[in-house]
Design an enzyme around this catalytic site. Structure first.
Site, PDB file in Angstrom:
ATOM      1  N   LYS A  81       0.939  -1.226   0.068  1.00 56.06           N
ATOM      2  CA  LYS A  81       0.066   0.056   0.024  1.00 56.06           C
ATOM      3  C   LYS A  81       0.899   1.333  -0.210  1.00 56.06           C
ATOM      4  O   LYS A  81       1.847   1.129   0.574  1.00 56.06           O
ATOM      5  CB  LYS A  81      -0.930  -0.025   1.154  1.00 56.06           C
ATOM      6  CG  LYS A  81      -1.986   1.049   1.313  1.00 56.06           C
ATOM      7  CD  LYS A  81      -2.898   0.764   2.532  1.00 56.06           C
ATOM      8  CE  LYS A  81      -3.876   1.775   2.725  1.00 56.06           C
ATOM      9  NZ  LYS A  81      -5.036   1.650   3.818  1.00 56.06           N
ATOM     10  N   SER A 156      -9.812   1.532   2.860  1.00 59.40           N
ATOM     11  CA  SER A 156      -8.932   2.400   1.906  1.00 59.40           C
ATOM     12  C   SER A 156      -7.894   1.526   1.268  1.00 59.40           C
ATOM     13  O   SER A 156      -7.359   1.811   0.190  1.00 59.40           O
ATOM     14  CB  SER A 156      -7.993   3.351   3.047  1.00 59.40           C
ATOM     15  OG  SER A 156      -7.407   2.865   3.791  1.00 59.40           O
ATOM     16  N   SER A 180      -9.796  -1.114   7.025  1.00 53.09           N
ATOM     17  CA  SER A 180      -9.346  -0.851   5.695  1.00 53.09           C
ATOM     18  C   SER A 180      -8.557  -2.165   5.097  1.00 53.09           C
ATOM     19  O   SER A 180      -8.269  -1.970   3.878  1.00 53.09           O
ATOM     20  CB  SER A 180      -8.349   0.202   5.588  1.00 53.09           C
ATOM     21  OG  SER A 180      -8.980   1.350   5.569  1.00 53.09           O
TER      22      SER A 180
HETATM   23  N1  GLN Z   1     -13.021   3.660   6.512  1.00 43.23           N
HETATM   24  C1  GLN Z   1     -12.384   3.865   7.952  1.00 43.23           C
HETATM   25  C2  GLN Z   1     -11.949   5.407   7.838  1.00 43.23           C
HETATM   26  O1  GLN Z   1     -12.243   6.077   6.769  1.00 43.23           O
HETATM   27  C3  GLN Z   1     -11.374   3.099   8.071  1.00 43.23           C
HETATM   28  C4  GLN Z   1     -10.171   3.501   7.229  1.00 43.23           C
HETATM   29  C5  GLN Z   1      -8.881   2.592   7.768  1.00 43.23           C
HETATM   30  O2  GLN Z   1      -8.899   1.512   8.465  1.00 43.23           O
HETATM   31  N2  GLN Z   1      -7.711   3.106   7.365  1.00 43.23           N
HETATM   32  O3  GLN Z   1     -11.479   5.986   8.853  1.00 43.23           O
END
Ligand code: GLN
Length: 491
Positions: A81, A156, A180
């Site tokens: 990532k 994400s 994510s």
């Molecule tokens: N969707 C969640 C957020 O927007 C989790 C994101 C993540 O785990 N990095 O914070």
């Protein structure tokens, strides 16, 4: 002769390389070819390091020929990532504010992968600074779900999940602060593990919310998830939150008989609306596991409904502090400005997207004097309650089974205008991060339209090994997830 390199597990690629049945260069070329052919459609990757990969593959090949090469991931292409630092290779976090930045060092996980002989193929697209659930908040355009290009891959870590589902690599790394890894794994029909907080080093992971962030792997085969954890699930003195005592062990994992396994079903799940396909996947999984001799008990997480609001105070609070470092001086593009204040305003105003700005504003607000007690402190208390709910639940069961996400992958644009609907994507994953425990998403089948449906297994603190052993057994039951139907020959 190896016929189907792309469809092979990382474990079998590594052993074929070790036995000199296939050369690392052949492996690299096969996967690079696949990326060239299909990433124009999927857009999982922000950067492909063609030159670096081939150079490293040639070096490996020479070492294999001399009988000197060793490693768990010998010649295995891995995508990471874009919030994981890679020395000399662009690391943007999906943000304009880091465009052109090349880290001067490798994250510990990258060092560990390289030490095991992995080939780092490229960097995966993501929601800006890992804030989001669809990759639509990437400053460089969204990734598409390879199972249906009109839908999001989740986020994400959407790029990392889509890369594995598209056979661009057998293993990728993502990060999970509130879901994510697990949510995109579910949306793209692959495995994704959010390890217990402290199992994997965060050194070199660009911080979003430091008390929640954790790096973990994606894979199409359960054995590859185990392999990846053997490589990266190690103590790191450079991360002060790295677990020192009682860490799970990842070598010698074997399929765990499901007979006698006590699986918890959360009573409060019935308060949430689930897509029909998710509901029936859950019911189907319960029947199958029961058929194998697992027993089910009802457990209660009475504070489940508070997890989401609690997270949306704690995570932005930490983010607002972590993101203060992007000042136009130390990283990324700068700007001409008459004063320091103007410089900050210009660089941050241009460099951050709307969702990141929203988080910074929420975070700054909940930490400000006069509001700190009402919001931040209350959220910390709620966090403790969520964690103790899990402790209580795990006195009655070994694992918890629940949906990863309440819905199937949604269409582009469906949730961008309503942040709360986007946030709701993670109602079932966020509690795991708040409690610092581990969760794994596996593919439990497909909807009528062929969209993957994921389910989540949650383990207690440090029970990552148990999750993986159960995943090895589940794979015998549910089969290896299908590669995305992008067409093209597997060779
Ligand atoms: N969707 C969640 C957020 O927007 C989790 C994101 C993540 O785990 N990095 O914070």
């Amino acid at each position: 002769m190896v016929v189907d390199l792309l469809g092979m597990s990382a474990a079998s690629i590594a052993s074929a390389v070790r036995r000199k049945e296939v050369s690392p260069v052949e492996v690299a070329e096969a996967f690079l070819g696949r990326i060239r052919a299909f990433d124009g459609r999927v857009r999982a990757l922000l950067f492909v390091d063609e030159e670096g990969v081939l150079r490293r593959a040639r070096e490996l090949e020479a070492r294999v020929a001399r009988g000197e090469a060793e490693g768990l991931l010998l010649g295995v292409p891995v995508v990471v990532k874009d919030n994981i630092c890679t020395k000399g290779i662009p690391t943007t976090c999906g943000s304009r504010i880091l465009e052109g930045w090349r880290p001067p060092y490798d994250a510990t996980v990258v060092e560990m992968l390289l030490a095991e002989g992995a080939l780092i193929v490229g960097k995966a697209n993501m929601d800006e600074f890992a804030m989001g659930s669809s990759t639509e908040y990437s400053a460089f355009g969204p990734t598409r779900n390879p199972h249906d290009l009109a839908r999001v891959p989740g986020g994400s870590s959407g790029g990392s999940a889509a890369a594995v589902a598209s056979l661009f690599c057998p293993i990728s790394l993502g990060s999970d602060t509130g879901g994510s890894i697990r949510q995109p794994a579910a949306f793209c029909g692959v495995y994704g593990l959010k390890p217990t907080y402290g199992v994997v080093s965060r050194y070199g992971l660009v911080a979003f919310a430091s008390s929640l962030d954790q790096i973990g792997p994606f894979a199409r085969f359960a054995e590859d998830l185990c392999l990846a954890m053997r490589a990266i699930g190690r103590e790191d003195p450079r991360d002060s939150t790295s677990i020192r005592r009682g860490r799970p062990r990842f070598d010698g994992l074997s399929p765990r008989p499901l007979k006698g396994l006590r699986v918890g079903l959360v009573r409060e799940i019935s308060d949430f609306r689930l897509d029909e396909a998710v509901e029936s996947a859950l019911e189907g999984a319960i029947r199958r596991l029961e058929g194998e001799g697992a027993s089910f008990v009802e457990v209660s997480l009475p504070h489940l409904e508070h997890a989401l609001p609690c997270y949306y105070i704690v995570a932005p609070a930490e983010a607002s502090s972590n993101l203060a470092r992007y000042d136009g001086v130390r990283y990324g593009p700068s700007a001409d400005a008459p004063s320091v204040e103007d410089l900050f305003r210009t660089v941050r105003g241009r460099g951050f997207g709307a969702e990141v700005k929203r988080r910074i504003m929420i975070g700054t607000f909940v930490l400000s004097s006069g509001y700190y007690d009402a919001y931040y402190l209350t959220a910390q208390k709620a966090r403790t309650l969520v964690a103790s709910d899990f402790d209580r639940a795990f006195s009655a069961c070994d694992l918890i089974l629940m949906p990863t996400s309440p819905t199937l992958p949604f269409r582009f644009g469906e949730r961008t205008s309503d942040p709360i609907s986007m946030y709701l994507s993670d109602v079932f994953t966020i509690p795991v991060n708040l409690a610092g425990i581990c969760g794994l998403s596996f593919n439990a089948g497909y909807s009528g339209e062929g969209l993957p449906v994921g389910l989540q297994l949650i383990g207690g603190w440090g029970r990552d090994d148990l999750l993986l052993e159960v995943a090895l057994s589940l794979e015998e039951l549910f089969g290896v997830p299908r590669p995305a139907p992008l067409g093209g020959e597997l060779s």
